[in-house]
Design a protein around this motif. Structure first.
Motif, PDB file in Angstrom:
ATOM      1  N   UNK A 171       0.163  -6.124   8.804  1.00 43.22           N
ATOM      2  CA  UNK A 171      -0.232  -5.385  10.002  1.00 43.22           C
ATOM      3  C   UNK A 171       1.010  -4.496  10.470  1.00 43.22           C
ATOM      4  N   UNK A 172       2.294  -4.569  10.092  1.00 45.86           N
ATOM      5  CA  UNK A 172       3.572  -4.099  10.735  1.00 45.86           C
ATOM      6  C   UNK A 172       4.231  -3.262   9.274  1.00 45.86           C
ATOM      7  N   UNK A 173       3.542  -2.158   9.584  1.00 46.83           N
ATOM      8  CA  UNK A 173       4.338  -1.128   8.415  1.00 46.83           C
ATOM      9  C   UNK A 173       4.450   0.132   9.197  1.00 46.83           C
ATOM     10  N   UNK A 174       4.582   1.275   8.182  1.00 47.23           N
ATOM     11  CA  UNK A 174       4.513   2.749   8.762  1.00 47.23           C
ATOM     12  C   UNK A 174       3.174   3.285   8.709  1.00 47.23           C
TER      13      UNK A 174
ATOM     14  N   UNK B 105       5.314  -2.729  -4.093  1.00 53.95           N
ATOM     15  CA  UNK B 105       4.733  -1.970  -2.201  1.00 53.95           C
ATOM     16  C   UNK B 105       3.653  -1.159  -2.630  1.00 53.95           C
ATOM     17  N   UNK B 106       2.886  -1.683  -3.397  1.00 56.43           N
ATOM     18  CA  UNK B 106       1.554  -0.717  -3.484  1.00 56.43           C
ATOM     19  C   UNK B 106       0.472  -1.523  -2.627  1.00 56.43           C
ATOM     20  N   UNK B 107      -0.243  -0.607  -2.080  1.00 53.44           N
ATOM     21  CA  UNK B 107      -1.207  -1.204  -0.885  1.00 53.44           C
ATOM     22  C   UNK B 107      -2.208  -0.375  -0.843  1.00 53.44           C
ATOM     23  N   UNK B 108      -3.301  -0.756  -0.321  1.00 52.46           N
ATOM     24  CA  UNK B 108      -4.457  -0.043   0.181  1.00 52.46           C
ATOM     25  C   UNK B 108      -4.160   0.008   1.670  1.00 52.46           C
ATOM     26  N   UNK B 109      -4.207   1.219   2.215  1.00 53.26           N
ATOM     27  CA  UNK B 109      -3.643   1.526   3.881  1.00 53.26           C
ATOM     28  C   UNK B 109      -4.399   2.472   4.449  1.00 53.26           C
TER      29      UNK B 109
END
Length: 161
Positions: A79-82, A110-114
């Motif tokens: 929940x805490x990212x750029x 650090x691969x994500x769905x965002x």
């Protein structure tokens, strides 16, 4: 069990049951820029995705701007990212680390769905019309909220060209 309980709640509260699907697989077709939330063999949601600037091919090293290909898992929510909310993908796996070690590379991570970048002011449909991530999979903020309501930690994700 989860899907049946959510369906019952949807009926009681007159909410369309589709919004309470029991997603058991996420598929990402990089060539079509599409992500599919699957329940068995049925697509319950489809999203247009943005990828990295060099989307074709498997991610092999930090900074290559590629999204990994293969089977991974959605392993934790950030929940805490750029970016507006995100869920982490379990890249690199053992195969990725072994390959990177063999060629003396840093496989990255650090691969994500965002969602969109925090403080993004341009319309979501415009931002999502081109590849802009460093290798992550981006969807709109509204879609990110929906995805996190439909997908559990530990759900497999298959990414392919």
């Amino acid at each position: 069990m989860k899907g049946k309980l959510l369906l019952l709640l949807a009926l009681v509260f007159s909410v369309p049951s589709l919004s309470f699907a029991s997603v058991d697989l996420v598929k990402v077709d990089k060539s079509k820029r599409r992500m599919y939330l699957m329940e068995g063999n049925h697509v319950v949601r489809e999203y247009r995705v943005a990828l990295g600037n060099s989307p074709k091919g498997h991610k092999t090293q930090e900074g290559d701007q590629r999204t990994p290909e293969g089977r991974y898992y959605l392993d934790f929510i950030m929940e805490d990212s750029q970016f507006y909310r995100s869920i982490h993908i379990s890249y690199p796996n053992l195969r990725d680390r072994t390959h990177a070690r063999r060629y003396n590379l840093d496989p990255g991570g650090d691969i994500k769905i965002h969602g969109l970048k925090n403080n993004e002011t341009r319309p979501a449909n415009f931002v999502q019309s081109f590849d802009w991530t460093d290798g992550c999979i981006a969807i709109t903020n509204q879609e990110m909220d929906e995805l996190l309501n439909l997908v559990d930690i530990g759900t497999p994700i298959e990414i392919y060209w």
